[in-house]
Enzyme design. Structure first.
Site, PDB file in Angstrom:
ATOM      1  N   VAL A 139     -19.262  11.498  13.067  1.00  0.00           N
ATOM      2  CA  VAL A 139     -20.232  10.631  14.429  1.00  0.00           C
ATOM      3  C   VAL A 139     -19.102  10.261  15.302  1.00  0.00           C
ATOM      4  CG1 VAL A 139     -21.803  10.888  13.617  1.00  0.00           C
ATOM      5  CG2 VAL A 139     -20.257   8.145  13.653  1.00  0.00           C
ATOM      6  N   CYS A 140     -18.535  10.695  16.573  1.00  0.00           N
ATOM      7  CA  CYS A 140     -17.412  10.146  17.676  1.00  0.00           C
ATOM      8  C   CYS A 140     -18.161  10.211  18.536  1.00  0.00           C
ATOM      9  CB  CYS A 140     -16.813  11.640  17.488  1.00  0.00           C
ATOM     10  SG  CYS A 140     -16.825  12.142  15.500  1.00  0.00           S
ATOM     11  N   THR A 141     -17.391   9.886  19.497  1.00  0.00           N
ATOM     12  CA  THR A 141     -17.586   9.608  21.388  1.00  0.00           C
ATOM     13  C   THR A 141     -16.547  10.426  21.746  1.00  0.00           C
ATOM     14  OG1 THR A 141     -18.466   7.884  20.813  1.00  0.00           O
ATOM     15  CG2 THR A 141     -17.688   7.880  23.431  1.00  0.00           C
ATOM     16  N   ASN A 317     -23.210  11.602  19.294  1.00  0.00           N
ATOM     17  CA  ASN A 317     -23.907  12.971  18.569  1.00  0.00           C
ATOM     18  C   ASN A 317     -25.764  13.211  19.543  1.00  0.00           C
ATOM     19  OD1 ASN A 317     -21.858  10.685  16.872  1.00  0.00           O
ATOM     20  ND2 ASN A 317     -21.717  12.709  17.060  1.00  0.00           N
ATOM     21  N   ARG A 330     -25.085   4.891  21.256  1.00  0.00           N
ATOM     22  CA  ARG A 330     -23.266   4.566  21.600  1.00  0.00           C
ATOM     23  C   ARG A 330     -23.407   5.151  23.977  1.00  0.00           C
ATOM     24  NH1 ARG A 330     -20.973   7.912  18.462  1.00  0.00           N
ATOM     25  NH2 ARG A 330     -22.385   8.378  17.603  1.00  0.00           N
TER      26      ARG A 330
END
Ligand SMILES: *[C@@H]1O[C@H](CO)[C@@H](O)[C@H](O)[C@H]1NC(C)=O
Ligand SMILES: *[C@@H]1O[C@H](CO)[C@@H](O)[C@H](O)[C@H]1NC(C)=O
Ligand SMILES: *[C@@H]1O[C@H](CO)[C@@H](O)[C@H](O)[C@H]1NC(C)=O
Ligand SMILES: *[C@@H]1O[C@H](CO)[C@@H](O)[C@H](O)[C@H]1NC(C)=O
Ligand SMILES: *[C@@H]1O[C@H](CO)[C@@H](O)[C@H](O)[C@H]1NC(C)=O
Length: 392
Positions: A139-141, A317, A330
């Site tokens: 999971v990322c930005t 995500n 986020r």
């Protein structure tokens, strides 16, 4: 597989309802760059991979260096697997079944994976498992922003290891911690000239974060979808192999695409094993997009559009046209910091500030990468999120 997912979901609900209610959201950070202090755990070492070598031999030097950390990491995955399915049956299956599948992976990936197994003395099936892992638990930005001079800046936090064993004493994710020593920067060369550069985990042959200097930048974020990932991966194990591993596609694009448009077409059109978001930046004004993929088609492409006031595109995500999952928002804090920064002040430094703001920075964050296509530059930093900090 069904039971596995179900267990994960139950674990998740109980964790969410007891331990981590405080959201730990903070004001947008400033002056975090150059990286220092408790959220900065260290620099990332550079390695060169020579694409002129046979795939089997390319990774030998890097893996020889990182062998102890890789063995340590794979042991942690095995311990977790054995905790889910005691008796060692799951790992037995991995050791017996997955090696047979490695030959069905396309060139050069099967040979590279075999070379990594040889150099690390880790059983082949376990290296395959390690490579599959990344397709499932990231999971990322990611963000691409255009500055007032038309330069594109691409930043990303790599958050990895969700659900993979919460260490109550340390308040950390076991796998995320073990991954940090495996983060490497890699310069891929042909004829001793850089083809692309990437930030990666040693032992992994796909790419999640990379730059083709002066041409494009690319990151991949996981897209959760119930009919998506697990089914595609199961089909692959059962023998339907026409879909492509997502990170193999990003690797092929970084290695062989020669323009933003060509990269975009490949990323939008190739059949995949699981849904994904591709975040792609070019080298000219307006060239920045988020490609939202299902396994078969591109569902949506959101592009930078200065006329509409859209000077950046940002992806975590969740589909950008939907609200994020309420326990994992986020996106709003990240966009709030981007908006507060304003286009006038956007630089790699201010993007690092945004990526250092909780919960954009969280317990899963292993590294932060900043890329500037016009300078051909990629830089990465290992991260830490001291308490209080969101687990994701
Ligand atoms: C927990 O943290 C301590 C100190 O930071 C460290 O020595 C130990 O290895 C950690 N345990 C795990 C399982 O990561
Ligand atoms: C490759 O390039 C590097 C720097 O760009 C140089 O130091 C090195 O000697 C070159 N190696 C060969 C084999 O030409
Ligand atoms: C890139 O293209 C070359 C030449 O066609 C091919 O040998 C190589 O396998 C390709 N790389 C990837 C990662 O697909
Ligand atoms: C941008 O990329 C194209 C290839 O798509 C290349 O021809 C061009 O020279 C690049 N422009 C700059 C300024 O590097
Ligand atoms: C940021 O600005 C964009 C464009 O003006 C707007 O659509 C968005 O709602 C803003 N988001 C936040 C969190 O401030």
């Amino acid at each position: 597989m069904g039971r596995f997912v179900c267990l994960l979901v139950m674990g998740f609900v109980s964790v969410a309802s007891t331990q981590f209610i405080p959201p730990y959201t903070e004001d947008c950070r400033a002056d975090m760059y150059p990286p220092k202090g408790p959220t900065f755990k260290g620099d990332v070492t550079w390695y060169t991979i020579d694409l002129d070598l046979p795939p089997y031999r390319r990774w030998t030097a890097l893996i020889t260096d990182k062998k102890a950390d890789l063995v340590n990491m794979i042991q942690a995955i095995k311990d977790l697997a054995n905790a889910f399915v005691p008796s060692g049956k799951l790992i037995e299956m991995v050791d017996v079944t997955l090696p047979m599948m490695v030959d069905t992976l396309p060139y050069p990936f099967s040979d590279e994976i075999k070379g990594i197994a040889k150099a690390s003395d880790v059983p082949l099936g376990e290296v395959v498992l390690f490579n599959i892992f990344y397709e499932v638990f990231t999971v990322c930005t990611s963000v691409i922003a255009e500055d007032p001079n038309g330069n594109l800046i691409h930043g990303r936090n790599m958050d990895f290891g969700l659900f993979l064993g919460w260490d109550i004493k340390n308040r950390s994710w076991i796998i995320s911690e073990k991954l940090k020593p495996l983060v490497v920067n890699v310069d891929f060369r042909r004829n001793n000239k850089t083809v692309f550069k990437a930030t990666n985990f040693a032992g992994y042959v796909g790419m999640l974060t990379g730059i083709k200097p002066h041409t494009f930048t690319l990151t991949m974020n996981e897209r959760f979808s119930l009919d998506g990932g697990y089914i595609g991966i199961l089909e692959w194990i059962l023998g339907t192999r026409d879909g492509m591993w997502m990170s193999f596609l990003t690797r092929s694009v970084l290695e062989n695409a020669t323009s933003y448009e060509e990269a975009k077409n490949h990323l939008a059109q190739k059949k995949l094993l699981a849904p994904a978001y591709f975040i792609l930046g070019g080298n000219q004004t307006g060239q920045g997009c988020i490609i939202t993929r299902s396994r078969l088609v591109s569902l949506d492409i959101l592009e930078i559009d200065l006329k509409l006031g859209r000077w950046y595109v940002l992806e975590t995500n969740y589909d950008h046209w939907k609200e994020p999952f309420f326990l994992d928002n986020r996106r709003t804090p990240a966009m709030k910091c981007m908006n507060q920064t304003t286009q006038k002040n956007i630089t790699p430094k201010t993007i690092y500030d945004m990526l250092s703001t909780k919960p954009v920075l969280n317990k899963l964050t292993t590294y932060t990468t900043l890329m500037e296509v016009s300078k051909g530059r990629l830089e990465s930093y290992i991260r830490d999120c001291p308490n209080p900090c969101m687990p994701w």
